[in-house]
Structure formats: structure tokens, C-alpha cells
Design a protein around this motif. Structure first.
Motif, mmCIF file in Angstrom:
data_model
loop_
_atom_site.group_PDB
_atom_site.id
_atom_site.type_symbol
_atom_site.label_atom_id
_atom_site.label_comp_id
_atom_site.label_asym_id
_atom_site.label_seq_id
_atom_site.Cartn_x
_atom_site.Cartn_y
_atom_site.Cartn_z
ATOM 1 N N UNK A 39 0.854 -1.195 0.000
ATOM 2 C CA UNK A 39 0.000 0.000 0.000
ATOM 3 C C UNK A 39 0.889 1.243 0.000
ATOM 4 N N UNK A 40 0.446 2.240 -0.689
ATOM 5 C CA UNK A 40 1.157 3.518 -0.730
ATOM 6 C C UNK A 40 0.569 4.432 0.342
ATOM 7 N N UNK A 41 1.409 5.284 0.905
ATOM 8 C CA UNK A 41 0.945 6.137 2.010
ATOM 9 C C UNK A 41 -0.153 7.092 1.558
ATOM 10 N N UNK A 42 0.059 7.772 0.423
ATOM 11 C CA UNK A 42 -0.941 8.734 -0.066
ATOM 12 C C UNK A 42 -1.085 8.563 -1.574
ATOM 13 N N UNK A 43 -2.329 8.548 -2.029
ATOM 14 C CA UNK A 43 -2.638 8.463 -3.451
ATOM 15 C C UNK A 43 -3.558 9.639 -3.782
ATOM 16 N N UNK A 44 -3.004 10.614 -4.478
ATOM 17 C CA UNK A 44 -3.741 11.823 -4.813
ATOM 18 C C UNK A 44 -4.427 11.627 -6.150
ATOM 19 N N UNK A 45 -5.761 11.785 -6.179
ATOM 20 C CA UNK A 45 -6.512 11.652 -7.425
ATOM 21 C C UNK A 45 -6.234 12.860 -8.311
#
Length: 438
Positions: free
Chosen positions: A217-223
């Protein structure tokens, strides 16, 4: 002094007599040589005459000398008398000046004594006032200084307490940062704060799994702000390699070039490894965009990484990973936020276009309604014109009736009812021209 003043005249007379004798002697001598016996006799006479003249001149000189001596004695007596008078005058003036000076000295002594006493009294009063004010000022200054010292001591104690608390906090931070998981959590919290400050709510996910066949899992995924049913995301992962960074700082502080070069190589190696991991795990097109972001929590660490020649460009070109610090991350996020604003404007533009289309249809319907209303208004206008025409006709008939009544001139004409034939005639006219308006 009188002999000296008269001697020049006597000596000048004697000198003239001697010179005349010499001249006569020389002349007679020459004549004796030139003339013979007669000349000798003549010369003798001349000598006798010269001697007489010389004697007469000597006698005149003696008389003049005696007269001059008498003048000198008279002048000397007058000078002595004048000198005595001047001496007496000077003595009198000296006695007067001495008396005046003694009186002035006494007066001056009394004035100086009075001035000294007054000055002493003033100095005593001034000393007392100065001592009093100085005592008050010193007491006030001592109180102020003592109060200031107490405040400074209190502030120092407070600062020492704060330093102690800060030391304890620094120790706690060092203990926290000694754990890799804790360092990662701190960097993740800082990155979350930046994302919340810049991006709109709901524009990113945390701990998102990007692959169905992987548990990473990645810490943050910005749309990303794109027009798509499932927009791609930008993976952002926070890394904090404190061991290599602390070794680098310690080498710089110790001025050890070899240790500094070794620490920079270790930091470069760590960054390359982390960038390779991010590229392998978190760049998954079309779920993600074609690049990812490696976030460093401190600007100092980012500055040391940026000082390594070509490292950032090589990581971006080889692994498609952008390295950013706290100073650059908000700029990139504001760019993404601007994309969201642009996307919202485009959606609003579509809504406005649909609203304009609906408004156009309604306007067409309104045009038909207005056309019907215009036809009805035209018919109503013709009816109104007809009514106005008939109202004018009735007004003219009423005016004619008033004129006929005035021409009759009967006194009781006002009480006489109208004639049946007149009413019949009016009714006939209305029936002929049309019914009156109702």
C-alpha cells in the motif's frame, strides 16, 4: 647735564676758530714764500689780527659759555623744582590711591566674606537637596534594579525550565527518531498536514493498495483532476533516512572530508534504493500516473540531497520518481489544486450550456405564447377603438342636446320633461348608427 648740553656749541665755536687760524696760517705761509719781506710784514699783521680775532672769539665763546651755564643752572633749578612738585604730586596721588585701595580691599574682603558665606549656605542647601534627590533616585533605582533582577531571575528560571523541558523533548525526539517506524509516522503526519492544507477534501486516499495481486500500500494516493470515470492517482511516499543524514552532519561538523564523502555516498545509495522501490511498487499505469513522488520531511535533508551532482535528475529520468521537500511539495500540490479548479469550471460550463439549451426551448415556447397574446391584443385594440368611437358619438349627441335646451330660453324649460318625439328621434338615431356600447 647742563655742561653736556652747552658743550657742543662751545666746541663748535672753538673748532671754527682753530680752522680759521689754520687757514690764515696756510695762506700767510704761501704768501711769505711768494712775496718776500713786505709779505712777511703783512703776514705778521695778519697773524696779529688773527690772534686778536681769535682772542675776541675766545672771549665771546667764554661769555656764551657763561651765559649757557647760567641758562643751564636756571633750567636745572626749574627742573629740580618741577621734579619736586611732581614728586609731591605723585606722593599725594600714591597716598590717595593707597587709602582708596585699602578701603577697596576692606570692602572687597567684606564682600568676598559675605559671598563666601552665601556660597557656603547655598552649597549646603544644594548639597542637602542633591543628597536627598540622590538618595531618592538611588533608592528608586535600587528598587527598580532589584525588581528587574528578580524578574530576570524569574525569567531565567522559566527559561531554564523551558530548556530542561526542551532537552527532555529533544531526548524524546531522538528516542522517537531512533525507531524507523516512528520516523516514517512523523514524515507521514507532516505530509498529511500539507495535503490537508492545500488540496480540497476527499482528493486523496491514504494507505491505498494499487495492485490487486499485491498487498503493498502507498501512504498517499492523490486523485488527478482529469475527466475520467476512474481518474489516475499520484503515489506519494515519505522517506526519512536519518542515519546517513546524521553521519553527514557529524562529518561536516568535525571537518572530516573523507567521512563527509563517505556519508554523501551512503545517502546517495539510500535515495537510489528508495526510489527504485517506489518505482517498482507504486508506478502502475493506468491506475497511477507515469511518475511518483518521494517526500523528504526536512528541508535540510532535501538540500543535502540536492547538493549531490546529478542525483535528482538521474532518479527522475531512470526511476520516474520526483524527490521533493517541505518547501517544494506545496507548490506541486497547488498545481494539482488548480487542476481541480479548472475541472470544476469545465463541469460548471457544461451545466451552464445545458441550462442555456433549456432556456432556449422555454424562450421558443414563450415566443408562441407572446404571438397568441399579440393576436388577442390586436383584437382587443380594435374593440377598444370601436368603444371610443361610440363614446365620442354619445358625447356629440349630448352636446347637441345642451345647445337645443339653451336656444329654447323658456323659464320653466329646466322643469319641462323632454319631448317624446325628441327621445324617439335619439332612439332612432342610435338604432340607425348602431347600439350604444354596453
Amino acid at each position: 647735564m647742563a655742561d653736556l648740553s652747552a658743550s657742543p656749541v662751545i666746541w663748535i665755536g672753538l673748532l671754527c676758530a682753530v680752522l680759521s687760524c689754520l687757514v690764515s696760517f696756510i695762506v700767510l705761509r704761501r704768501l711769505s714764500f711768494m712775496g718776500g719781506g713786505q709779505d712777511a710784514e703783512l703776514l705778521g699783521r695778519l697773524c696779529v689780527m688773527m690772534e686778536r680775532e681769535t682772542a675776541a672769539r675766545m672771549a665771546g665763546s667764554e661769555a656764551q659759555r657763561a651765559r649757557m651755564a647760567e641758562i643751564e643752572r636756571a633750567l636745572s633749578n626749574r627742573f629740580d623744582q618741577r621734579h619736586q612738585e611732581l614728586t609731591e604730586t605723585f606722593n599725594r596721588i600714591a597716598r590717595m590711591m593707597g587709602r582708596d585701595l585699602s578701603e577697596m580691599r576692606v570692602t572687597q574682603s567684606e564682600s568676598l566674606r559675605e559671598m563666601a558665606e552665601e556660597g557656603r549656605r547655598n552649597s549646603d542647601e544644594l548639597r542637602a537637596a542633591v543628597n536627598e534627590r540622590l538618595h531618592e533616585a538611588v533608592e528608586k533605582q535600587m528598587q527598580t534594579s532589584f525588581q528587574r533582577v528578580l524578574e530576570q531571575i524569574g525569567a531565567m528560571q522559566k527559561a531554564m525550565g523551558e530548556v530542561s523541558a526542551m532537552t527532555a523533548q529533544v531526548g524524546d525526539l531522538k528516542r522517537l527518531f531512533s525507531n524507523v517506524k516512528t520516523r516514517g509516522g512523523w514524515g507521514e503526519a507532516q505530509l498529511r498536514t500539507i495535503l490537508d492544507d492545500v488540496l480540497p477534501a476527499g482528493s486523496y486516499d491514504t494507505n491505498r493498495r494499487l495492485r490487486d495481486d499485491s498487498r503493498e500500500v502507498v501512504e498517499f494516493a492523490v486523485r488527478m483532476p482529469v475527466r475520467a470515470t476512474v481518474p489516475p492517482v499520484l503515489a506519494i511516499d515519505s522517506k526519512f533516512p536519518t542515519e546517513a543524514y546524521e553521519r553527514l552532519l557529524q562529518a561536516v561538523e568535525d571537518c572530516n572530508p573523507d567521512a563527509e564523502r563517505a556519508a554523501r555516498r551512503a545517502l546517495e545509495t539510500t535515495l537510489r534504493i528508495e526510489a527504485r522501490k517506489i518505482a517498482t511498487k507504486y508506478i502502475v499505469p493506468p491506475v497511477t500516473v507515469e511518475f511518483a513522488v518521494l517526500y523528504l520531511p526536512t528541508d535540510g535533508l532535501y538540500a543535502e540531497v540536492a547538493r549531490i551532482p546529478g542525483l535528482l535528475d538521474e532518479i527522475g529520468r531512470t526511476y520516474r520518481v520526483i524527490v521533493m521537500g517541505p518547501g517544494l511539495m506545496p507548490a506541486m500540490l497547488r498545481t494539482i489544486h488548480l487542476g481541480y479548479v479548472t475541472l470544476a469550471l469545465e463541469r460548471r460550463t457544461d451545466d451552464i450550456a445545458r441550462l442555456l439549451g433549456a432556456t432556449r426551448q422555454e424562450m421558443l415556447r414563450m415566443d408562441g405564447v407572446l404571438e397568441k397574446l399579440a393576436r388577442n391584443a390586436s383584437a382587443m385594440s380594435s374593440s377598444i377603438d370601436e368603444a371610443r368611437r361610440r363614446t365620442g358619438l354619445v358625447s356629440r349627441r349630448l352636446r347637441e342636446l345642451d345647445v337645443d335646451t339653451q336656444e329654447a330660453g323658456a323659464p320653466d324649460s329646466a322643469a319641462t320633461p323632454p319631448a317624446p318625439d325628441a327621445q324617439g328621434d335619439m332612439t332612432a338615431r342610435w338604432g340607425h348608427e348602431g347600439a350604444p356600447p354596453r
